[in-house]
Design a protein around this motif. Structure first.
Motif: not given
Length: 430
Positions: A21-45
């Motif tokens: 959870q810490r890794v994911e939280a840090i990643a969200r914080t850093v990527m948000t600074r660069y103005r990236y927003r989350e997308v979630r796609t299916p596990l299979f395509e």
């Protein structure tokens, strides 16, 4: 019969999951600074999404992809990487429309699947964090994405990082280099591995990515793509380098780097660490590049793109000496059986105000409950007995100082935050 998890997978248990959870939280914080927003796609395509974009001769498609036929007779695949699914979502949802700002920046995190030999930091089910930026062809964006990757790993505590970059050029550069590779490799055809013999006729650039020792010896003297760049491709790469210099990011040019997916062109890069946890030498933790043409492969309009993927398991190895303290604000001890209902009510009221609470469910004696509170690192222990029930109070003990006082149950229900702050801050000033 005993059941075990499938080979190449892992159970992430409490005690470990907090670090994830810490890794994911840090990643969200850093990527948000660069103005990236989350997308979630299916596990299979649809399997063609990956076969068409990753390259039919890539190891991912030929050896590693988990594919299956569904009940409708369609060939599907568990996602082996994140970019293709995100690009498919970009096209399908028409995110290239004029109403969307350019570049269109997104990040993802989640499980990926590849059938390969499990090893430290690499499993058959693994997890990635990645970013994708669509719609802008600027080399400045390439450099910014690399900077984002370095910032992310630095925020995660990585040390001794090395950035390696290369370019795969534009289509004209690739065409000239393609022929030069064929001319060089053809005399060695009989000495190449079976896989590389197939790649020589279908995609000679893929031979450069071979893990076979014999192949590696042959390609060591192969032509370098840097010698076949068009003026435009050379200018793009030069600008990337100038931007990295301006950002103060040290890098090395690795002319033999090709990455493992066919959709890359122009800038490619890897960020590595030689942290002792990897057993010696530099290990890639994060890699990516530019992929102009990928969106068109999936039926969209001409759209440039750039991004990277980071393996969370490998990043976690860098953090294996870190721990996340388990802080429990309140543990409620019941002295009498009659107190159970009041304890449950108080716990619920405190939880509704945003604070974690635990209490006994086993009917243990008070001594055992206090021992459990100690083990859970409880800051405050609230005791409920017959006297407290009769007077509408709780006896609260600060476990750090041993100080005790009585607090009205109504005050806890009204504003536990105020009660908690007074009891813990007062102890800190003593």
């Amino acid at each position: 019969m005993s059941y075990q998890r499938p080979k190449g997978t892992a159970d992430i248990l409490p005690g470990q999951s907090e670090l994830w959870q810490r890794v994911e939280a840090i990643a969200r914080t850093v990527m948000t600074r660069y103005r990236y927003r989350e997308v979630r796609t299916p596990l299979f395509e649809n399997m063609e999404v990956f076969a068409r974009t990753s390259g039919e001769t890539s190891d991912i498609v030929t050896k590693e992809m988990y594919n299956f036929e569904d009940k409708g007779g369609r060939m599907m695949a568990l996602r082996p990487e994140g970019t293709a699914g995100v690009a498919r979502a970009y096209v399908e949802n028409k995110l290239y429309g004029p109403e969307f700002a350019k570049p269109y920046k997104v990040f993802y995190m989640g499980s990926m699947f590849r059938y390969e030999r499990p090893q430290s930091g690499r499993q058959r089910e693994f997890h990635q964090v990645g970013v994708e930026a669509f719609g802008v062809d600027s080399p400045a964006l390439d450099a910014e994405v690399i900077a984002l990757g370095v910032d992310l790993l630095t925020a995660l505590g990585a040390r001794s990082l090395k950035v390696a970059i290369n370019t795969l050029g534009d289509p004209t550069s690739r065409q000239s280099y393609h022929q030069a590779l064929i001319d060089y490799l053809t005399p060695f055809a009989d000495q190449l591995s079976a896989d590389s013999q197939v790649r020589l006729t279908r995609n000679p650039l893929r031979v450069l990515d071979s893990k076979d020792k014999g192949d590696q010896a042959i390609v060591a003297n192969a032509p370098k793509i840097l010698d076949y760049l068009t003026p435009n491709a050379a200018a793009h790469f030069a600008t990337v380098q100038a931007q990295l210099d301006a950002l103060g990011i040290a890098y090395e040019i690795d002319p033999d780097m090709v990455r493992g997916l066919d959709y890359y062109n122009h800038t490619i890069f890897e960020v590595m660490s030689d942290d002792p946890v990897f057993g010696g030498g530099f290990t890639t933790i994060l890699g990516g590049g530019r992929y102009n043409g990928l969106v068109e492969e999936l039926g969209g309009p001409e759209t440039p793109g750039v991004g990277f993927g980071m393996g969370i398991e490998r990043a976690m190895l860098l953090m294996q000496d870190q721990t996340v303290a388990d802080r429990l604000p309140v543990y409620i001890v019941t002295i009498s059986a009659d107190a159970a209902a009041t304890a449950a009510r108080l716990a619920h009221e405190i939880r509704l105000q945003g604070y974690p609470v635990d209490l006994d469910y086993q009917g243990r004696k008070a001594k055992a409950q206090f021992k459990a509170a100690n083990k859970a690192n409880a800051e405050l222990v609230m005791t409920l007995g017959e006297t407290e029930l009769a007077e509408g109070v709780v006896t609260v003990k600060n476990m750090a100082t041993g100080e005790q006082q009585q607090v009205q149950q109504a005050a806890i229900a009204g504003s536990f935050k105020q009660v908690y702050t007074e009891l813990t801050e007062a102890a800190q000033h003593e």
